[in-house]
Design a protein around this motif. Sequence first.
Motif, PDB file in Angstrom:
ATOM      1  N   SER A  72       0.658  -1.235   0.313  1.00  0.00           N
ATOM      2  CA  SER A  72      -0.007   0.094  -0.174  1.00  0.00           C
ATOM      3  C   SER A  72       0.746   1.371  -0.068  1.00  0.00           C
ATOM      4  O   SER A  72       0.252   2.495   0.142  1.00  0.00           O
ATOM      5  CB  SER A  72      -0.870   0.009   1.131  1.00  0.00           C
ATOM      6  N   GLN A  73       2.233   1.349  -0.159  1.00  0.00           N
ATOM      7  CA  GLN A  73       3.169   2.452   0.047  1.00  0.00           C
ATOM      8  C   GLN A  73       2.713   3.199  -0.960  1.00  0.00           C
ATOM      9  O   GLN A  73       3.087   4.666  -1.064  1.00  0.00           O
ATOM     10  CB  GLN A  73       4.614   1.787  -0.112  1.00  0.00           C
ATOM     11  N   TYR A  74       2.037   3.123  -2.105  1.00  0.00           N
ATOM     12  CA  TYR A  74       1.790   4.036  -3.344  1.00  0.00           C
ATOM     13  C   TYR A  74       0.441   4.273  -3.255  1.00  0.00           C
ATOM     14  O   TYR A  74      -0.140   5.296  -4.197  1.00  0.00           O
ATOM     15  CB  TYR A  74       2.390   3.695  -4.767  1.00  0.00           C
ATOM     16  N   ASP A  75      -0.266   3.956  -2.405  1.00  0.00           N
ATOM     17  CA  ASP A  75      -1.879   4.119  -2.454  1.00  0.00           C
ATOM     18  C   ASP A  75      -2.415   5.361  -1.369  1.00  0.00           C
ATOM     19  O   ASP A  75      -1.659   5.403  -0.317  1.00  0.00           O
ATOM     20  CB  ASP A  75      -2.635   2.835  -1.727  1.00  0.00           C
ATOM     21  N   HIS A  76      -2.850   6.320  -1.980  1.00  0.00           N
ATOM     22  CA  HIS A  76      -3.038   7.718  -1.434  1.00  0.00           C
ATOM     23  C   HIS A  76      -4.571   8.071  -1.872  1.00  0.00           C
ATOM     24  O   HIS A  76      -4.737   8.628  -3.057  1.00  0.00           O
ATOM     25  CB  HIS A  76      -2.227   8.619  -1.737  1.00  0.00           C
ATOM     26  N   PRO A  77      -5.558   7.630  -1.218  1.00  0.00           N
ATOM     27  CA  PRO A  77      -5.329   6.988   0.162  1.00  0.00           C
ATOM     28  C   PRO A  77      -5.446   5.635   0.130  1.00  0.00           C
ATOM     29  O   PRO A  77      -5.873   5.065  -1.184  1.00  0.00           O
ATOM     30  CB  PRO A  77      -6.617   7.435   0.932  1.00  0.00           C
ATOM     31  N   PHE A  78      -4.962   4.684   1.010  1.00  0.00           N
ATOM     32  CA  PHE A  78      -4.787   3.340   0.880  1.00  0.00           C
ATOM     33  C   PHE A  78      -6.272   2.872   1.016  1.00  0.00           C
ATOM     34  O   PHE A  78      -7.355   3.544   1.219  1.00  0.00           O
ATOM     35  CB  PHE A  78      -4.100   2.608   2.215  1.00  0.00           C
TER      36      PHE A  78
END
Length: 244
Positions: free
Chosen positions: A91-97
């Motif tokens: 989820s490090q590139y999920d904005h927002p997760f």
Amino acid sequence: MRHEHIETNSGLMIVLILLVISIGGLVEIVPLFYINETVEKVDGVRPYTPLEMRGRDIYVREGCYLCHSQQIRPFRDEWLRYGHYSLAAESQYDHPFQWGSKRTGPDLARVGGKYSNQWHVQHLKAPRSVVPQSIMPNYPWLLETELDYSDLASRMGALRATGVPYSLTQQEYDANVSRFGKVVADQLDISQAQDSLMKQAHEKDFDGIPGQITEMEALVAYLQVLGTMVDFTKYDEGYFTTFR
């Protein structure tokens, strides 16, 4: 008596409130200094391609996260049904997760590759035609609406500002080539975003309509990548064998 003394002494009350807020703040802030130890270093995780990113935008717009989670907890009943538990790195590139807070429908963290593109299209168009007991709404307009990607560069630029490594300079592009390989680096290049989106859509034809790029195309592309970036056979194999 002590409780009454605190309530009637405004100065003491303020001091104690500030103390409690400070402790709560430290509990939330201190772990952030150890974030590098929290996010595992795993191979394969990359930012979404432009097409996948637009699919994720549609996923959020339609409120899919209200009924579907993307967080598999490290419990036996979870991995038996959904697969390997979720890693923070995913989820490090999920904005927002998109971890979600409930499961009216199944978890989608590992849905990528589980079904064909045609199944996803039919399921989104008319869920009960493939899952009779489903209570999911129909989303036929996704197949009828052309995908708007006119503001693709702006969307990627906004994510770049949050730390997602979409490239805007030659230096950033070279860094992505070194980190992800040239093929992926080309897909993460904002200057090539529209070409990359069209190329992936035409090659994979996620919506089954050649020559047309619909919102369904983008959403299916996003669903098909979920859980496929990491080779989970390399991580925590002992966790599974413990229960077998």
